[in-house]
Design a protein around this motif. Sequence first.
Motif, short mmCIF file in Angstrom:
data_model
loop_
_atom_site.label_atom_id
_atom_site.label_comp_id
_atom_site.label_asym_id
_atom_site.label_seq_id
_atom_site.Cartn_x
_atom_site.Cartn_y
_atom_site.Cartn_z
N GLY A 78 19.07 9.48 -17.46
CA GLY A 78 19.45 9.21 -18.54
C GLY A 78 19.59 7.44 -18.72
N VAL A 99 17.33 15.65 -27.22
CA VAL A 99 18.73 15.42 -26.85
C VAL A 99 19.54 16.26 -27.83
CG1 VAL A 99 20.68 13.40 -26.80
CG2 VAL A 99 18.36 12.92 -26.16
N GLN A 100 19.44 16.24 -29.21
CA GLN A 100 20.23 16.92 -29.96
C GLN A 100 20.02 18.51 -29.54
OE1 GLN A 100 22.19 16.18 -32.43
NE2 GLN A 100 21.63 14.09 -31.84
N LYS A 103 22.32 19.01 -26.52
CA LYS A 103 23.66 18.84 -26.88
C LYS A 103 24.04 20.27 -27.56
CE LYS A 103 25.39 15.77 -29.28
NZ LYS A 103 25.57 14.76 -30.40
N PRO A 134 22.62 14.42 -21.82
CA PRO A 134 22.71 13.74 -23.03
C PRO A 134 23.99 12.94 -23.05
CG PRO A 134 22.56 16.14 -22.98
CD PRO A 134 22.66 15.90 -21.54
N TYR A 137 22.87 9.49 -21.60
CA TYR A 137 21.97 8.79 -22.50
C TYR A 137 22.50 8.26 -23.87
CZ TYR A 137 18.16 8.21 -26.13
OH TYR A 137 17.23 7.84 -26.79
N ILE A 138 23.37 9.18 -24.62
CA ILE A 138 24.25 8.80 -25.59
C ILE A 138 25.02 7.81 -25.47
CG2 ILE A 138 25.60 9.58 -27.29
CD1 ILE A 138 24.16 12.10 -27.43
#
Length: 255
Positions: A78, A99-100, A103, A134, A137-138
Amino acid sequence: MKASTIWDNRWVRRLAAAVFWLAVWQAVSMTLPKLLFAGPAQTVQSLLSMVGDGGFWLSVAHSLGKIAGGFVLAFALGCMLAVLAYRCAFVRVMLEPAVQIMKSVPVACFVVVALIWIRSAWISVLTSFFVVFPAVYINLDEGLRSVSGKMLEMARLFRLSGGRRIRAVYLPAVMPYLLSACRVSVGMALKAGVAGEIIGLPRWSIGEQLYLSKLYLNTADLFAWSLVIIVISLALEKLLVRFAASMQRKWGQAG
């Protein structure tokens, strides 16, 4: 000492909250059959009996080792991909759908599909990776984008080396985001990993023990294992946050 001063003490408030919820737990257990809802005394007694069994520690070690492996892999990947996305807009665009999806997809659905690809013994590694990546990363991506342009310009003006620029400009900006990701993802990794084990039932795992407790309607063991998960999650969160804070201080002194 005044009552208001006593209540201002953090430990007093925590003790009061703990006593209140233990009382609620005990009251509920007294209104329901023991077969369906174990009380605090039964849970503690079951926990003490489990702690003396070697199988308990083997299950905890196996689950924690694999969940930690998934966490470390997700954290490293990430961070690496967030830096790449910060540097390259193409990478950001390509990673956004994945990623979406990670999630949005429920862990249970992912576990059922993942068991087609891998052995159940490794399901906790994959599920913990699935929920941690995620979050890391986010958060890191947001932290990098929050870096002040004026600070970067100042670093270029003073001709700071890459290492000093990272310590002086980037780390102070991203560390709060990484600490937030750690606080959230440690508990998520543990819960997702155990959930994967409950479905996959790998040998010598916390998930297997929870499933067997439910199968035999042993609510005392079920509550005891749940308590173990909560304690481990809180302990790991505290250790990880302290480690990150100490590293932040060390980097600050080195810069």
